[in-house]
Design a protein around this motif. Structure first.
Motif, PDB file in Angstrom:
ATOM      1  N   VAL A 359       0.825  -1.212   0.000  1.00 38.77           N
ATOM      2  CA  VAL A 359       0.000   0.000   0.000  1.00 38.77           C
ATOM      3  C   VAL A 359       0.863   1.267   0.000  1.00 38.77           C
ATOM      4  CG1 VAL A 359      -2.114  -0.975   0.980  1.00 38.77           C
ATOM      5  CG2 VAL A 359      -0.251  -0.305   2.508  1.00 38.77           C
ATOM      6  N   VAL A 360       1.998   1.217  -0.691  1.00 38.28           N
ATOM      7  CA  VAL A 360       2.873   2.389  -0.765  1.00 38.28           C
ATOM      8  C   VAL A 360       2.081   3.600  -1.259  1.00 38.28           C
ATOM      9  CG1 VAL A 360       4.839   3.413  -1.963  1.00 38.28           C
ATOM     10  CG2 VAL A 360       4.978   1.078  -1.114  1.00 38.28           C
ATOM     11  N   GLY A 361       2.156   4.690  -0.528  1.00 39.58           N
ATOM     12  CA  GLY A 361       1.491   5.924  -0.922  1.00 39.58           C
ATOM     13  C   GLY A 361       0.074   6.066  -0.406  1.00 39.58           C
ATOM     14  N   VAL A 362      -0.560   4.964   0.021  1.00 44.22           N
ATOM     15  CA  VAL A 362      -1.922   5.038   0.545  1.00 44.22           C
ATOM     16  C   VAL A 362      -1.852   5.594   1.967  1.00 44.22           C
ATOM     17  CG1 VAL A 362      -4.000   3.738   1.124  1.00 44.22           C
ATOM     18  CG2 VAL A 362      -2.635   3.093  -0.877  1.00 44.22           C
ATOM     19  N   TRP A 363      -2.699   6.548   2.276  1.00 39.98           N
ATOM     20  CA  TRP A 363      -2.550   7.282   3.525  1.00 39.98           C
ATOM     21  C   TRP A 363      -3.897   7.702   4.090  1.00 39.98           C
ATOM     22  CZ3 TRP A 363      -3.781  12.684   3.768  1.00 39.98           C
ATOM     23  CH2 TRP A 363      -4.212  13.226   2.535  1.00 39.98           C
ATOM     24  N   PHE A 364      -3.873   8.132   5.339  1.00 42.30           N
ATOM     25  CA  PHE A 364      -5.049   8.746   5.954  1.00 42.30           C
ATOM     26  C   PHE A 364      -4.601  10.023   6.649  1.00 42.30           C
ATOM     27  CE2 PHE A 364      -3.310   5.596   8.844  1.00 42.30           C
ATOM     28  CZ  PHE A 364      -3.230   6.255  10.063  1.00 42.30           C
ATOM     29  N   PRO A 365      -5.433  11.057   6.664  1.00 45.25           N
ATOM     30  CA  PRO A 365      -5.023  12.337   7.245  1.00 45.25           C
ATOM     31  C   PRO A 365      -5.155  12.354   8.758  1.00 45.25           C
ATOM     32  CG  PRO A 365      -7.226  12.509   6.337  1.00 45.25           C
ATOM     33  CD  PRO A 365      -6.756  11.117   6.025  1.00 45.25           C
ATOM     34  N   MET A 366      -4.190  13.006   9.394  1.00 42.68           N
ATOM     35  CA  MET A 366      -4.269  13.271  10.828  1.00 42.68           C
ATOM     36  C   MET A 366      -3.881  14.719  11.063  1.00 42.68           C
ATOM     37  SD  MET A 366      -2.976   9.883  12.835  1.00 42.68           S
ATOM     38  CE  MET A 366      -3.989  10.400  14.227  1.00 42.68           C
ATOM     39  N   ALA A 367      -4.684  15.420  11.812  1.00 41.87           N
ATOM     40  CA  ALA A 367      -4.436  16.834  12.058  1.00 41.87           C
ATOM     41  C   ALA A 367      -3.253  17.023  13.004  1.00 41.87           C
ATOM     42  CB  ALA A 367      -5.680  17.489  12.649  1.00 41.87           C
ATOM     43  N   GLY A 368      -2.673  18.242  12.939  1.00 41.36           N
ATOM     44  CA  GLY A 368      -1.644  18.600  13.902  1.00 41.36           C
ATOM     45  C   GLY A 368      -0.273  18.846  13.337  1.00 41.36           C
ATOM     46  N   ASN A 369      -0.071  18.627  12.042  1.00 38.52           N
ATOM     47  CA  ASN A 369       1.241  18.895  11.442  1.00 38.52           C
ATOM     48  C   ASN A 369       1.484  20.408  11.455  1.00 38.52           C
ATOM     49  OD1 ASN A 369       3.512  19.155   9.812  1.00 38.52           O
ATOM     50  ND2 ASN A 369       2.847  17.586   8.360  1.00 38.52           N
ATOM     51  N   PRO A 370       2.591  20.865  12.030  1.00 33.65           N
ATOM     52  CA  PRO A 370       2.829  22.316  12.077  1.00 33.65           C
ATOM     53  C   PRO A 370       3.242  22.918  10.736  1.00 33.65           C
ATOM     54  CG  PRO A 370       4.681  21.133  13.033  1.00 33.65           C
ATOM     55  CD  PRO A 370       3.621  20.109  12.762  1.00 33.65           C
ATOM     56  N   ASP A 371       3.406  22.083   9.714  1.00 36.92           N
ATOM     57  CA  ASP A 371       3.859  22.558   8.412  1.00 36.92           C
ATOM     58  C   ASP A 371       2.661  22.964   7.553  1.00 36.92           C
ATOM     59  OD1 ASP A 371       5.054  23.068   5.994  1.00 36.92           O
ATOM     60  OD2 ASP A 371       6.049  21.120   5.821  1.00 36.92           O
ATOM     61  N   PRO A 372       2.476  24.265   7.270  1.00 35.40           N
ATOM     62  CA  PRO A 372       1.342  24.677   6.435  1.00 35.40           C
ATOM     63  C   PRO A 372       1.443  24.159   5.011  1.00 35.40           C
ATOM     64  CG  PRO A 372       2.795  26.540   6.882  1.00 35.40           C
ATOM     65  CD  PRO A 372       3.256  25.421   7.750  1.00 35.40           C
ATOM     66  N   ALA A 373       2.669  23.850   4.541  1.00 35.58           N
ATOM     67  CA  ALA A 373       2.818  23.302   3.189  1.00 35.58           C
ATOM     68  C   ALA A 373       2.168  21.931   3.068  1.00 35.58           C
ATOM     69  CB  ALA A 373       4.301  23.218   2.813  1.00 35.58           C
TER      70      ALA A 373
END
Length: 430
Positions: A359-373
């Motif tokens: 599943v390379v590249g398959v992902w789920f979002p999680m909030a909290g990354n300090p990087d706006p990019a």
């Protein structure tokens, strides 16, 4: 050093054994991620070493089980990090982050193959890739990420709370909400290690997305890792995590399009590296380790959970991949009946239990990354549960996932177009 490969459509490479190499019985494997349906110059992962520790060897906490694959009636043994979930218990494994800085020089490298592949004028450039710069730095962000910090997971992921790897293990073995844990605790960030990349061993260039990445030769890089594990005196019960800032690996001299490995994990017998005598009389400590590139958003273009659910290569994606694979196969010796990923059967068969590769590249979002990019979102990878590889052979042992699913994301995975419905049932053979 013997090369070990997990896929059949892979060119093997020879890594020269150094006279002062700190690891014995090590091996390195490069594969075009048998699970990655992407083209050349796409994200891949690898393994670097395989060891079966002797009984009582000094190493990380681990447990083993034996199961019978019902589809071929063969018996297999698997070893994983922590304690047996059927018996409960809580395990904490210590880690140490080792930042790696690489400086690149533009020195007439031939970029024509890259330019032809993407249809733009790729140019080599001088570049310094340092994971300790910036506010916050890649190291700071990694320590603040779900890899080390506890987060609440969505109900359809099990609704558990904990570190990414801990939640994965608890969901994988139906221990959500229990006292069973496999946690990481980073003891320290070691001093930054700096390397000047010879023009013959690597190049930095602006990718078509606009992000700058450095790529270095797999063998040259792996030799540096070996030497560091010898010189830094890392205890075998601690897991070193070698972290780069967007520095990836290619295979083959000047073959920049045979790229890009974003991470690997491995194991090797330690010889005289501060954890035991060089002559262990067959019972040397066994060191497990990881390399991961903290990846700048859009190095691999276009990650979106709706428009591009297979393109989550950003921030901790590589490290989450390696942490989960290390948890399920720390010594890279968990043989299984060979499998094909349902999304890219043309990549051939793989005979090891590597949870992230399909599943390379398959992902789920999680909030909290300090990087706006990164849209302030973390991009941890989906993982394939052990019951997919064992063809449900672990179910009679009581080692099944929390709701019978075969990936961490379950229905989120099987809903992705392009063959991912194949993760709604056990692995198929070759």
């Amino acid at each position: 050093m013997k090369i070990r490969s997990r896929a059949t459509l892979v060119a093997a490479m020879a890594v020269g054994a150094m006279a002062a190499a700190p690891l014995a019985s090590a091996s390195a494997g490069y594969q075009s991620a048998g699970a990655s349906p992407g083209p050349s110059n796409d994200a891949r992962f690898a393994t670097a070493g395989s060891v079966t520790p002797t009984y009582g060897a000094r190493t990380i906490p681990h447990w083993s089980f034996t199961y019978t694959d019902p589809t071929n009636s063969q018996t297999y043994t698997a070893t994983m990090v922590g304690s047996d979930p059927r018996q409960g218990g809580s395990t904490t494994v210590r880690t140490e982050i080792i930042p790696l800085e690489f400086t690149f020089v533009a020195a007439g490298q031939d970029m024509s193959a890259v330019s032809q592949l993407y249809g733009y004028d790729a140019k080599a450039q001088n570049w310094d890739a340092d994971p300790t710069t910036g506010t916050p730095s890649d190291v700071d962000k990694t320590l603040a990420s779900p890899i080390f910090h506890s987060n609440a997971y969505d109900p359809d992921l099990g609704g558990d709370t904990g570190q990414y790897g801990d939640v994965f293990m608890r969901a994988q073995f139906n221990k959500i909400g229990s006292s069973y844990h496999v946690r990481l605790s980073n003891d320290s960030v070691l001093p930054k290690q700096t390397f000047a990349v010879p023009a013959s061993q690597g190049v930095a260039y602006q990718r078509v997305s606009g992000a700058v990445a450095g790529i270095v030769d797999y063998g040259w890089f792996s030799t540096k890792i070996q030497q560091l594990m010898g010189s830094l005196g890392i205890d075998a019960t601690t897991v070193p995590i070698f972290l780069t800032h967007n520095v990836l690996l290619f295979q083959g001299h000047d073959n920049y399009t045979n790229c890009c490995v974003l991470g690997y994990h491995g194991a090797a017998k330690a010889v005289g590296n501060g954890t035991g005598p060089a002559n262990g009389q067959g019972n040397n400590p066994v060191q497990t380790f990881m390399y991961a590139a903290y990846t700048t958003p859009n190095t691999y273009t276009g990650f979106s959970p709706t428009t591009s659910p297979r393109r989550g290569i950003a921030d901790i994606h590589a490290l989450s991949h390696e942490v989960a694979e290390w948890l399920d196969d720390p010594f890279v010796n968990n043989a299984v009946q060979p499998w094909q990923t349902p999304t890219a059967p043309q990549y051939g068969c793989t005979p090891v239990l590597e949870t992230g590769d399909p599943v390379v590249g398959v992902w789920f979002p999680m909030a909290g990354n300090p990087d706006p990019a990164a849209n302030n979102v973390w991009h941890p990878e989906d993982e394939v549960n052990a019951n997919w590889f064992t063809r449900d052979g672990t179910t009679p042992l009581g080692l099944q996932s929390w709701d019978g699913r075969y990936t961490f994301m379950g229905p989120r995975t099987t809903a992705i177009p392009g063959g991912y419905a194949g993760f709604g049932h056990v692995a198929t053979g070759c």
